[in-house]
Write an enzyme that holds these catalytic residues in place. Structure first.
Site, PDB file in Angstrom:
ATOM      1  N   ASP A 139     -36.247  -0.065  -9.697  1.00 42.57           N
ATOM      2  CA  ASP A 139     -35.001   0.063 -10.475  1.00 42.57           C
ATOM      3  C   ASP A 139     -34.001  -0.887  -9.801  1.00 42.57           C
ATOM      4  OD1 ASP A 139     -34.913   1.715  -8.184  1.00 42.57           O
ATOM      5  OD2 ASP A 139     -33.544   3.154  -9.104  1.00 42.57           O
ATOM      6  N   ASP A 166     -33.083  -1.727  -3.314  1.00 37.11           N
ATOM      7  CA  ASP A 166     -34.265  -2.375  -3.902  1.00 37.11           C
ATOM      8  C   ASP A 166     -34.274  -3.871  -3.580  1.00 37.11           C
ATOM      9  OD1 ASP A 166     -33.473   0.027  -5.646  1.00 37.11           O
ATOM     10  OD2 ASP A 166     -35.534  -0.362  -6.289  1.00 37.11           O
ATOM     11  N   ASP A 214     -35.374   2.259   0.232  1.00 37.97           N
ATOM     12  CA  ASP A 214     -36.534   1.497  -0.252  1.00 37.97           C
ATOM     13  C   ASP A 214     -37.110   0.577   0.821  1.00 37.97           C
ATOM     14  OD1 ASP A 214     -36.124   2.744  -2.639  1.00 37.97           O
ATOM     15  OD2 ASP A 214     -35.180   1.037  -3.626  1.00 37.97           O
TER      16      ASP A 214
HETATM   17  O1  RIB Z   1     -32.691   8.208  -3.527  1.00 43.72           O
HETATM   18  C1  RIB Z   1     -32.762   6.876  -3.161  1.00 43.72           C
HETATM   19  C2  RIB Z   1     -33.513   6.077  -4.198  1.00 43.72           C
HETATM   20  O2  RIB Z   1     -32.811   6.123  -5.423  1.00 43.72           O
HETATM   21  C3  RIB Z   1     -33.644   4.616  -3.864  1.00 43.72           C
HETATM   22  O3  RIB Z   1     -34.875   4.139  -4.354  1.00 43.72           O
HETATM   23  C4  RIB Z   1     -32.490   3.996  -4.617  1.00 43.72           C
HETATM   24  O4  RIB Z   1     -32.690   2.628  -4.871  1.00 43.72           O
HETATM   25  C5  RIB Z   1     -32.502   4.808  -5.887  1.00 43.72           C
HETATM   26  O5  RIB Z   1     -33.505   4.314  -6.741  1.00 43.72           O
HETATM   27 CA    CA Z   2     -34.790   2.103  -5.822  1.00 48.36          CA
END
Ligand code: RIB
Ligand code: CA
Length: 349
Positions: A33, A41, A273
Site C-alpha cells: 500500500d 513502504d 515495513d
Molecule cells: O500498521 C503498520 C502498517 O500499516 C504498515 O504496513 C503501514 O505502511 C500501514 O500499511
Molecule cells: Ca504498508
C-alpha cells in the site's frame, strides 16, 4: 591407501580454499500500500532495491495507507527517480474484500476507503514509467504458478491481493515459497496493542477477511507484527547517517523526511515495513517464536484483531502455526538498513 588419503587431503584443502558459491538471488514480489517517504513502504522499498540478494520480479499495489491511485502514482515515480524502471508495477485491489470504511476510519490513518484520485507526487507524475496492463491478482497467480516453490511474497499492506489470488487459483497457496507479512499485533506478548483500534493493527484491520484467509492458507508465514515494529525506532541519528551519502535514494529521503526533522528533531518513526523487508536478507537479526495465529473477521470490537498462542485454544481452531517476530538486534539491524539504503543503485536494473 596412501594415495587415497593424499587425494582426500588435497580435496579437503581445495574445498576449504574455494570461495563460497554465490547464492542465487531470492525471487520476490513486493506487495504494497505504497506512498512516498516518509511512508514506511517506500523506506522498505529502498532497502530492497539496495539488496543484491533479492530479485524483485514485480511490485503489486493495494489500497491501504492511501488510495490505490496514490499507491500507483507514487511507486511509478520512485522507480523513475531511482532509475529502476525495469521493475514492472501491477495495480491491485482498490478496496478490501468486504470492509466498508466508517467515520472512525476517515478520522484516523489511511485512505483505503476513499478511492481518491492521485495528487501529483513530489516532483510530478512519472514521465515514462507506466503500470502494466495485467492486473496484480493475475500477475501474482501467473508468476507463482510458473515457478512453484520459488517465489516469496513480501506483503506490506492489507492482504486483499493475496487472498484474491488464492481464490482465483486453488493451487496458489501451495505454490508460494514463503510469505513475509507486516501485519497484526499479538496481545498475549509484550507491546501487542493495536494501532488503529485498541487491539487491531492497521493492515489486518483494513481487510480482516483477507487476513484471515491468508493466515489460514498453510503458506509458510513469517509474521512481523507491531510487537517487533515497536522495537525498531528510526531517529534523526539514523537519518543523518543516511543523508550524509548522496544518491537518488538518499536525496528522496532528505527531501521528504528532512522538513519533519527540522520541526521536530526528536521525532521517532517505527520501522514497520522495513523490519519485514530486512527479514528477507538477514533473518538471523530478528527473534521469532512459533505461534498459532488467527484473525477475527467478525464485525464487532475485535474486527481485524490477530490472536496468537503457543498452543491452539478453544475457538481458535482456525489458527495456523507460523513464525512470529518479537524482537531484533537493533544495532546490527539499523547498520544493515543504512548500508543498503545508501548504496548506489545498479544502473538500469
Ligand atoms: O500498521 C503498520 C502498517 O500499516 C504498515 O504496513 C503501514 O505502511 C500501514 O500499511
Ligand atoms: Ca504498508
Amino acid at each position: 591407501m596412501q594415495r587415497v588419503r593424499a587425494c582426500a587431503l588435497l580435496l579437503a584443502v581445495l574445498t576449504a580454499a574455494a570461495p563460497a558459491a554465490a547464492q542465487p538471488a531470492q525471487k520476490i514480489i513486493f506487495d504494497t500500500d505504497f506512498a512516498f517517504p516518509p511512508q514506511d513502504d517506500a523506506m522498505a522499498l529502498f532497502f530492497v532495491l539496495g539488496s543484491p540478494e533479492l530479485e524483485v520480479l514485480g511490485i503489486t499495489t493495494v489500497a491501504g495507507n492511501r488510495s490505490l491511485n496514490i499507491a500507483n502514482a507514487d511507486v511509478l515515480k520512485i522507480l523513475e527517480v531511482t532509475g529502476r524502471t525495469t521493475i514492472p508495477v501491477y495495480q491491485g485491489a482498490a478496496a478490501p474484500l468486504m470492509h466498508q470504511g466508517s467515520e472512525w476510519d476517515t478520522k484516523r490513518h489511511g485512505g483505503w476507503y476513499a478511492n481518491e484520485p492521485s495528487r501529483e507526487p513530489p516532483g510530478g507524475f512519472a514521465k515514462t514509467k507506466t503500470l502494466e496492463s495485467q492486473g496484480a491478482v493475475d500477475y501474482l497467480v501467473k508468476t507463482v504458478m510458473q515457478q512453484p516453490g520459488q517465489v516469496t511474497i513480501l506483503a506490506l499492506g492489507p492482504l486483499t491481493n493475496i487472498a484474491m489470488a488464492m481464490r482465483m487459483e486453488p493451487r496458489f497457496a501451495a505454490s508460494v515459497k514463503q510469505l513475509v507479512i507486516m501485519g497484526g499485533a499479538i496481545a498475549s506478548l509484550v507491546d501487542g496493542g493495536g494501532n488503529h483500534t485498541p487491539n487491531a493493527e492497521f493492515n489486518f484491520y483494513v481487510d480482516p477477511e483477507a487476513a484471515q484467509v491468508v493466515l489460514r492458507s498453510g503458506i509458510p508465514i513469517v509474521l512481523s507484527p507491531l510487537n517487533v515494529s515497536r522495537k525498531a525506532r528510526f531517529t534523526k541519528a539514523s537519518y543523518d547517517k543516511i543523508v550524509a551519502a548522496d544518491t537518488p535514494v538518499t536525496r528522496l529521503i532528505r527531501d521528504n523526511l528532512g522538513p519533519g526533522y527540522k520541526d521536530r528533531p526528536d521525532r521517532i518513526a517505527l520501522m514497520y515495513d522495513q523490519v519485514a523487508a530486512v527479514t528477507l536478507v538477514a533473518p538471523q537479526l530478528i527473534k521469532t517464536v512459533e505461534l498459532y495465529v488467527d484473525v477475527d473477521a467478525n464485525p464487532g470490537p475485535n474486527y481485524g484483531v490477530s490472536v496468537g498462542a503457543p498452543q491452539p485454544w478453544p475457538g481458535g481452531e482456525g489458527a495456523r502455526k507460523m513464525q512470529v517476530q518479537t524482537d531484533l538486534e537493533w544495532d546490527k539491524f539499523i547498520q544493515l538498513y543504512i548500508e543498503r539504503v545508501t548504496r548506489p543503485q545498479p544502473a538500469g536494473k
